[in-house]
Every structure is written in C-alpha cells, then in structure tokens.
Design a protein around this motif. Structure first.
Motif, mmCIF file in Angstrom:
data_model
loop_
_atom_site.group_PDB
_atom_site.id
_atom_site.type_symbol
_atom_site.label_atom_id
_atom_site.label_comp_id
_atom_site.label_asym_id
_atom_site.label_seq_id
_atom_site.Cartn_x
_atom_site.Cartn_y
_atom_site.Cartn_z
ATOM 1 N N UNK A 2 24.524 83.632 94.782
ATOM 2 C CA UNK A 2 25.376 83.947 96.150
ATOM 3 C C UNK A 2 26.140 82.523 96.468
ATOM 4 N N UNK A 3 27.101 82.863 97.110
ATOM 5 C CA UNK A 3 27.689 81.395 97.657
ATOM 6 C C UNK A 3 26.862 80.415 98.258
ATOM 7 N N UNK A 4 25.903 80.917 99.274
ATOM 8 C CA UNK A 4 25.087 80.179 99.956
ATOM 9 C C UNK A 4 23.979 79.443 99.078
ATOM 10 N N UNK A 5 24.121 79.760 97.759
ATOM 11 C CA UNK A 5 23.149 78.863 96.845
ATOM 12 C C UNK A 5 23.783 78.043 96.285
ATOM 13 N N UNK A 6 25.031 77.839 96.471
ATOM 14 C CA UNK A 6 25.965 76.596 96.332
ATOM 15 C C UNK A 6 26.444 75.633 97.125
ATOM 16 N N UNK A 7 26.334 76.157 98.368
ATOM 17 C CA UNK A 7 26.927 75.625 99.627
ATOM 18 C C UNK A 7 26.015 75.736 100.691
ATOM 19 N N UNK A 8 25.160 74.823 101.523
ATOM 20 C CA UNK A 8 24.256 74.873 102.443
ATOM 21 C C UNK A 8 24.815 75.802 103.540
ATOM 22 N N UNK A 9 24.090 76.866 103.962
ATOM 23 C CA UNK A 9 24.713 77.755 105.123
ATOM 24 C C UNK A 9 24.796 76.757 106.313
ATOM 25 N N UNK A 10 25.402 77.488 107.187
ATOM 26 C CA UNK A 10 25.828 76.962 108.600
ATOM 27 C C UNK A 10 24.728 76.773 109.475
ATOM 28 N N UNK A 11 23.573 77.584 109.293
ATOM 29 C CA UNK A 11 22.470 77.126 110.033
ATOM 30 C C UNK A 11 21.509 75.979 109.638
ATOM 31 N N UNK A 12 21.657 75.175 108.537
ATOM 32 C CA UNK A 12 21.202 74.569 107.813
ATOM 33 C C UNK A 12 21.637 72.911 108.885
ATOM 34 N N UNK A 13 20.542 72.390 109.407
ATOM 35 C CA UNK A 13 21.206 71.079 109.929
ATOM 36 C C UNK A 13 21.660 69.874 109.127
ATOM 37 N N UNK A 14 22.432 69.305 109.307
ATOM 38 C CA UNK A 14 22.898 67.956 108.762
ATOM 39 C C UNK A 14 23.466 68.223 107.527
ATOM 40 N N UNK A 15 23.041 69.485 106.812
ATOM 41 C CA UNK A 15 23.410 69.558 105.491
ATOM 42 C C UNK A 15 24.780 70.737 105.444
ATOM 43 N N UNK A 16 24.870 71.329 106.543
ATOM 44 C CA UNK A 16 25.604 72.540 106.414
ATOM 45 C C UNK A 16 26.954 72.239 105.836
ATOM 46 N N UNK B 289 27.669 70.770 99.299
ATOM 47 C CA UNK B 289 27.312 71.329 98.054
ATOM 48 C C UNK B 289 25.938 71.190 97.869
ATOM 49 N N UNK B 290 25.124 72.341 97.721
ATOM 50 C CA UNK B 290 23.710 72.298 97.192
ATOM 51 C C UNK B 290 23.405 71.542 95.754
ATOM 52 N N UNK B 291 22.804 70.548 95.858
ATOM 53 C CA UNK B 291 22.380 69.752 94.498
ATOM 54 C C UNK B 291 22.053 70.609 93.544
ATOM 55 N N UNK B 292 22.389 70.836 92.417
ATOM 56 C CA UNK B 292 21.869 71.795 91.343
ATOM 57 C C UNK B 292 20.706 71.412 91.178
ATOM 58 N N UNK B 293 20.007 70.410 91.322
ATOM 59 C CA UNK B 293 18.497 70.128 90.919
ATOM 60 C C UNK B 293 17.634 70.862 91.856
ATOM 61 N N UNK B 294 18.036 70.865 93.169
ATOM 62 C CA UNK B 294 17.229 71.556 94.115
ATOM 63 C C UNK B 294 16.755 72.992 93.665
ATOM 64 N N UNK B 295 17.767 73.919 93.375
ATOM 65 C CA UNK B 295 17.259 75.502 93.091
ATOM 66 C C UNK B 295 16.671 75.244 91.653
ATOM 67 N N UNK B 296 17.046 74.202 90.728
ATOM 68 C CA UNK B 296 16.438 74.383 89.549
ATOM 69 C C UNK B 296 15.196 73.998 89.299
ATOM 70 N N UNK B 297 14.581 73.051 90.122
ATOM 71 C CA UNK B 297 13.229 72.183 89.925
ATOM 72 C C UNK B 297 12.534 73.261 90.701
ATOM 73 N N UNK B 298 12.948 73.821 92.066
ATOM 74 C CA UNK B 298 12.288 74.598 92.804
ATOM 75 C C UNK B 298 11.842 75.784 92.059
#
Length: 389
Positions: free
Chosen positions: A296-310, A313-322
């Motif tokens: 989904x798009x929100x897996x590539x760009x931080x959603x609007x409800x995420x403070x500071x990061x909204x 782009x979501x760093x590729x390593x974050x979902x991959x490592x988790x």
C-alpha cells in the motif's frame, strides 16, 4: 537525432561488502569465545536448555548443555572459516557452501518456540500502548485522522469501565510479567544471537554466490527476471496477502475475550489476564495491518498521523528488517508448532490439533519472507556499488 546515453555501470562490485564480513567475523569470534567459556566455566552458561515448562520447544531443550557448547564452538569455527574464504578477492562457491552449512546448523540448533513467545510478549506489551500514544499525538494535527480519535477515546473508556485498563490492573499485569521475563532474558537473548548468526551466515553465503558468478555482491544485478520490480510487484502482492492472513486466526480468537463468550480464557474474573490476552490479539491484528502496508502507499510514505515523519518516504530498511525479523522467528518456531499440532491430531486432542490452524507459522513465515523480499526488490533504486537499476 539525439541519443540519450545510458548511465555508466561501474565495475568492482563483485567483492563481498566489508560490513557483512566484519559482522560475520565478529559473531563467529564472539561465539567461539563464549562456547569455550561455557565449557571451561559451566556456571556461565545462559540456560539455553530452559526448564520443565520449555520441554520440547526446540532441540536446545533436549541436548545436554555440554553438547550444546561443543556444537556452538564447532559452528563458530566454521563461521570464521567461511568468513575467511569470503574475504578473498574472488571468493569461490566453496566459501558459500561453508557459510550455508553453518547457517543451516545454527538454524536447526536455534529452531525454538521460545523466540516466538518472547517476541509475542514484548510486542503485546509495547506495541498497543506505543500505537495509541503516537496515533493520538499525530491525529491531533491531521484533519483526516482526527475523527478516529473518538473511536480511540471510546475504546479507552470501555476499558476503564470494564476494569481492564484501570491503573491497578495494568500495574498487576506488569508485576506478573516482570519476573518471568527478567529470569528468561539471558537464555532467550543467547537464543536470539544464535538465530541472528544463522541469518548473518546465510546472507554471507548469498553474497559470496553473487560475487563468485561475477554479479554485484551488493545488489545481485544482473539478476533473474523475477527480481525485476514489475515482477516482484505481482508475486509480492500474493505473498503479502497470504502473510497478512497468518495472524488473523489467533488475533480474532483473542478478540472473543471482549465478549461474554471468551475462547480459551481460563479465569473470566481476572481483568489482568483478560488485558494481556487482548493485548496479544491486538498485536496480532496490528501485524496483519502492518503487513498489508508492504503493498500500500502508506507503506512507502509515512501517513499523516505519524508525528514528525508524516509525508516523508519510509526507509526501505525499516519494513524489511522488521518483517524479516518476524519471518525468521516464525520459521524458527515452526517445527515445535507443527509437532504440537500433529501430536494433537494423533492423540485426538482437538485443542493441540488446532495449533495447525491458529498458528500457521510455516506458511505465514514463508509468505512474510517472500513479501518482504518483494518489497525490497520493488523499492530498491540504483545500486551504490555498481550503478545498475
């Protein structure tokens, strides 16, 4: 007529990255020293065999501690040998075979249900509270997410009225969990290190194979057709949907604890027990939602409800490592889960037999590993080593 030149492809990407070599060497040297210490000073052993309550959860629970120490010693020495072979200017497939052999040995040794239990408990303790805090702060500044705050307030109010979220209940649950977790942290930490070594040596083997065939050791390009972004998007979607379905049976069963007909709740009068079960269920359902984010798009760009990061782009390593961490733990728990389910089928114990459906760790883990791989292949850009796209 103008001709657009293709970006140059740099050479020299056939060597295994130094960071992986250093990590594999450090892990091997550390466990060589630890295993020697366990043999020379048995009192320093972390209790990998566990206690009576952990019997049969993995191979480590049935092996004598001395045998475990010798196996770790041999595997660590093999890891050092594989790392030495991989550090050559042109590593051979023999170094890859050695790395894979050590990874397989560590995987068999560390295949244990306790890693999944620890991950599940830690996630249940941290994830729901962290999500509520982050969502509440972020939603206050997001017009789209703000209406959901009413739903959050309703859930919290219901928990307070029922007694599940009262401070006394939360404090008692924290006290009940603190003791067992602190006692088992050394052994489960050592188990996590063994699993990490299996992943690290398997990664080293893949990188050596790439280098041996002349491909870029960092990205593997040029690769097979299935590794291209458009292909990964197709098969990754299927893998992601299968992986997202994995935690649903357990999560939905735990949600029955919100009803007058809770399934598997031994003491309906204990709000602390009910709270912990609900937290486990919420964590499982949250894992399903997070898995969907891989497509989904929100897996590539931080959603609007995420403070500071909204909006970033979501760093590729974050979902991959988790996601990779969860996949490894699920696969490590699969032998024990399957054994419990099969034993239940043969003995007629329907509760144990249901483990095959409630905890489908093997297909769930394989699908999640594939989904994370597809996400990484789809989002990776030009390689910093060879320049290929």
């Amino acid at each position: 007529m103008s001709v657009t030149a293709s970006p140059p492809v740099r050479t020299g990407g056939a060597r295994v990255p130094g960071a992986v070599l250093r990590a594999a060497a450090a892990w091997s040297a550390l466990h060589l020293a630890l295993a020697a210490l366990w043999l020379l000073a048995p009192s320093t052993r972390p209790g990998l065999e566990g206690g009576d309550e952990n019997g049969g959860s993995g191979l480590l629970t049935v092996l004598p501690p001395t045998v475990t120490a010798w196996l770790v010693l041999v595997l660590a020495a093999g890891g050092l040998a594989a790392t030495a072979g991989a550090s050559l200017r042109r590593p051979s497939t023999g170094a890859a075979a050695a790395a894979f052999a050590v990874a397989a040995g560590l995987g068999v040794l560390a295949a244990d249900l306790r890693a999944l239990v620890l991950l599940g408990y830690l996630t249940a303790i941290v994830a729901p509270a962290a999500f509520l805090a982050v969502f509440t702060v972020g939603a206050l500044r997001s017009r789209r997410a703000r209406p959901w705050l009413a739903a959050v307030a309703l859930v919290v109010a219901a928990g307070l009225v029922s007694g599940v979220l009262r401070p006394g209940t939360i404090g008692r649950l924290a006290g009940d969990l603190a003791g067992p977790l602190s006692r088992e942290l050394p052994s489960r930490g050592a188990l996590a290190l063994l699993l990490g070594g299996a992943v690290l040596l398997a990664t080293l083997g893949v990188l050596v194979l790439r280098a041996a065939r002349g491909a870029c050791a960092s990205c593997g390009r040029p690769g097979a057709a299935w590794t291209r972004p458009e292909a990964a998007a197709r098969w990754g979607r299927v893998a992601t949907l299968v992986a997202a379905a994995g935690p649903l049976p357990y999560g939905l069963l735990r949600m029955t604890w919100l009803t007058p007909w809770p399934f598997g709740l031994p003491d309906t009068s204990d709000p602390a027990l009910r709270l912990f079960g609900l937290a486990l269920g919420v964590a499982a359902l949250g894992g399903a939602v997070a898995t969907i984010g891989l497509i989904r798009p929100w897996g590539e760009v931080w959603p609007s409800w995420v403070p500071v990061l909204r909006g970033r782009p979501v760093p590729v390593r974050v979902p991959v490592i988790a996601g990779g961490l969860v996949a490894v733990v699920l696969l490590a728990a699969s032998p024990a889960m399957i054994a419990i389910g099969v034993a239940g089928l043969t003995s007629g114990d329907l509760f144990e037999a249901a483990f095959l459906l409630v905890f489908p760790t093997l297909p769930w883990g394989l699908a999640l590993a594939a989904a994370v791989t597809a996400y990484a292949l789809r989002r990776r850009g030009a390689c910093a080593v060879c320049g290929r796209r």
